[in-house]
Write a protein that holds these residues in place. Structure first.
Motif, short mmCIF file in Angstrom:
data_model
loop_
_atom_site.label_atom_id
_atom_site.label_comp_id
_atom_site.label_asym_id
_atom_site.label_seq_id
_atom_site.Cartn_x
_atom_site.Cartn_y
_atom_site.Cartn_z
N LYS A 1 0.81 -1.22 0.00
CA LYS A 1 0.00 0.00 0.00
C LYS A 1 0.85 1.27 0.00
O LYS A 1 0.34 2.35 -0.31
CB LYS A 1 -0.95 0.01 1.19
N ASN A 2 2.13 1.16 0.36
CA ASN A 2 2.98 2.35 0.39
C ASN A 2 3.86 2.50 -0.85
O ASN A 2 4.69 3.41 -0.90
CB ASN A 2 3.87 2.30 1.64
N LEU A 3 3.67 1.64 -1.83
CA LEU A 3 4.52 1.70 -3.02
C LEU A 3 4.38 3.02 -3.76
O LEU A 3 5.36 3.65 -4.14
CB LEU A 3 4.21 0.53 -3.96
N LEU A 4 3.16 3.47 -3.98
CA LEU A 4 2.94 4.69 -4.75
C LEU A 4 3.61 5.90 -4.09
O LEU A 4 4.32 6.67 -4.76
CB LEU A 4 1.45 4.93 -4.93
N SER A 5 3.40 6.05 -2.80
CA SER A 5 3.97 7.21 -2.12
C SER A 5 5.49 7.13 -2.07
O SER A 5 6.20 8.14 -2.24
CB SER A 5 3.41 7.32 -0.70
N LEU A 6 6.05 5.94 -1.86
CA LEU A 6 7.50 5.77 -1.83
C LEU A 6 8.11 6.05 -3.20
O LEU A 6 9.16 6.71 -3.31
CB LEU A 6 7.85 4.35 -1.38
N ALA A 7 7.44 5.58 -4.25
CA ALA A 7 7.95 5.78 -5.60
C ALA A 7 7.95 7.25 -5.99
O ALA A 7 8.83 7.70 -6.75
CB ALA A 7 7.13 4.97 -6.60
N ARG A 8 7.01 8.02 -5.49
CA ARG A 8 6.96 9.45 -5.80
C ARG A 8 8.16 10.20 -5.23
O ARG A 8 8.53 11.26 -5.74
CB ARG A 8 5.66 10.05 -5.28
N GLU A 9 8.77 9.64 -4.19
CA GLU A 9 9.92 10.29 -3.56
C GLU A 9 11.24 9.76 -4.09
O GLU A 9 12.30 10.32 -3.77
CB GLU A 9 9.86 10.06 -2.03
N ALA A 10 11.19 8.71 -4.91
CA ALA A 10 12.42 8.07 -5.39
C ALA A 10 12.85 8.64 -6.73
O ALA A 10 12.04 9.16 -7.51
CB ALA A 10 12.22 6.57 -5.50
N ASP A 11 14.15 8.52 -7.02
CA ASP A 11 14.68 8.93 -8.32
C ASP A 11 14.62 7.78 -9.33
O ASP A 11 14.60 8.01 -10.54
CB ASP A 11 16.13 9.38 -8.17
N PHE A 12 14.60 6.54 -8.81
CA PHE A 12 14.62 5.37 -9.69
C PHE A 12 14.16 4.15 -8.90
O PHE A 12 14.38 4.07 -7.68
CB PHE A 12 16.04 5.11 -10.23
N ALA A 13 13.51 3.23 -9.59
CA ALA A 13 13.14 1.95 -8.99
C ALA A 13 13.81 0.83 -9.77
O ALA A 13 13.67 0.76 -10.99
CB ALA A 13 11.62 1.76 -9.00
N PHE A 14 14.54 -0.01 -9.07
CA PHE A 14 15.13 -1.19 -9.70
C PHE A 14 14.28 -2.39 -9.31
O PHE A 14 14.17 -2.72 -8.13
CB PHE A 14 16.59 -1.40 -9.27
N ILE A 15 13.67 -3.02 -10.31
CA ILE A 15 12.74 -4.12 -10.06
C ILE A 15 13.47 -5.45 -10.18
O ILE A 15 14.08 -5.74 -11.22
CB ILE A 15 11.57 -4.09 -11.07
N ASN A 16 13.38 -6.25 -9.15
CA ASN A 16 13.93 -7.61 -9.22
C ASN A 16 12.88 -8.59 -8.69
O ASN A 16 13.05 -9.23 -7.66
CB ASN A 16 15.22 -7.75 -8.42
N LEU A 17 11.79 -8.67 -9.43
CA LEU A 17 10.68 -9.57 -9.10
C LEU A 17 10.54 -10.60 -10.21
O LEU A 17 10.84 -10.31 -11.38
CB LEU A 17 9.37 -8.80 -8.94
N HIS A 18 10.06 -11.77 -9.87
CA HIS A 18 9.83 -12.82 -10.86
C HIS A 18 8.41 -13.35 -10.70
O HIS A 18 7.92 -13.52 -9.59
CB HIS A 18 10.84 -13.95 -10.69
#
Length: 303
Positions: free
Chosen positions: A45-62
């Motif tokens: 539930k906090n992904l959207l708010s955290l992503a708004r504050e980040a410069d980049f997201a590195f995804i390592n999901l499968h």
């Protein structure tokens, strides 16, 4: 940069994701970034708010989430750049049956296949000659896969898939050598040849992630013409699926020199034994170089 490293998730490949994330976390730190590890299984539930504050997201999901495009769609809403394919292309590539439709439409060889759902049931008629692979239509790491050599074993193989996925891909077994082809940016990386350990019918979960699970040779010891053909087909598949940044395709090379594309992975594994980092290393890119290049490509497309 302030980077969120997204790993874990709730798919059956969670542990593989977390193992790879440790190496990526180390690389991001060495590259000078401030890193926050984010596990959507624990704090979605906090992904959207955290992503708004980040410069980049590195995804390592499968698997899902990650390769199904869900995380990418949220990051797009937040305006946060990330590496690899976008939401729609990720969803298309994860669906093996849909991908094979695209491959065939673009003239790329892929083994004959049959799509089966629980609506059709475990007693649906097998339309292909044995032996066949029965695998989840969505997912990776060879989890849930069976090599069926007898018709009486087909229903049980479907049951195994339906216990973890709502649809099954049944695929004609093509004997041969497995090759993988990676794309990084606009360039095709050297091929990797995979030989499962003695006694294994195919490149299964243990072969993929055990330190001594399989012999992997890069560059693959094949004719230059084969290399060019596989790399060309991989580029076509990458573009046809609408992918960007990087991807990795799994091919079979037969004794007669025919090549068949099995599937394309939009978030290739990044563990110490993974294939794409090995191919990148063959062209002089260290693991840290690879991470930096993926970030550069992601920012170039979405920054």
């Amino acid at each position: 940069m302030n980077v969120i490293l997204i790993a874990g998730g709730w798919s059956d490949e969670r542990e593989v994701s977390l193992v790879g994330a440790r190496k990526i976390h180390e690389a991001l730190n060495e590259l000078g970034h401030d890193v926050t590890l984010f596990d959507p299984a624990e704090d979605f539930k906090n992904l959207l708010s955290l992503a708004r504050e980040a410069d980049f997201a590195f995804i390592n999901l499968h698997g899902a989430p990650g390769e199904d495009g869900l995380i990418q769609a949220v990051l797009d809403k937040a305006g946060c750049p990330y590496q690899g394919a976008g939401a729609a292309a990720s969803y298309l590539a994860l669906n093996k049956a849909a991908s094979k439709e695209v491959f065939q439409d673009r003239g790329i060889n892929t083994p004959d296949w049959q799509f089966v759902t629980p609506v059709q049931g475990r007693d649906t008629e097998l339309e292909l000659e044995l032996p066949v692979f029965v695998k989840p239509n969505k997912g990776g790491s060879s989890l849930g896969m069976s090599l069926v050599k007898r018709a009486e074993d087909f229903p049980a193989a479907l049951d195994k898939v339906f216990a973890m996925c709502q649809s099954a891909l049944v695929e004609r077994f093509i004997p041969g050598v497995e090759l993988t082809s990676g794309i990084l940016g606009d360039e095709a990386l050297p091929l990797v040849m995979i030989t499962p350990k003695s006694g294994a019918d195919f490149f299964d979960y243990e072969n993929k992630y055990a330190a001594d699970g399989a012999e992997e040779i890069c560059p693959a010891p094949v004719d230059e013409a084969v290399t060019r053909t596989v790399q060309a087909q991989m580029k076509v598949a990458h573009e046809a699926l609408g992918l960007s940044g990087y991807s990795r395709g799994d091919f079979i090379l037969t004794e007669t020199g025919e090549t068949y594309l099995l599937e394309v992975n939009t978030l290739p594994g990044m563990t110490p034994t993974s294939l794409l980092p090995r191919a990148a290393d063959a062209v002089g890119l260290s693991f840290n170089d690879l991470i930096a290049r993926l970030m550069e490509l992601g920012i170039g497309e979405r920054g």
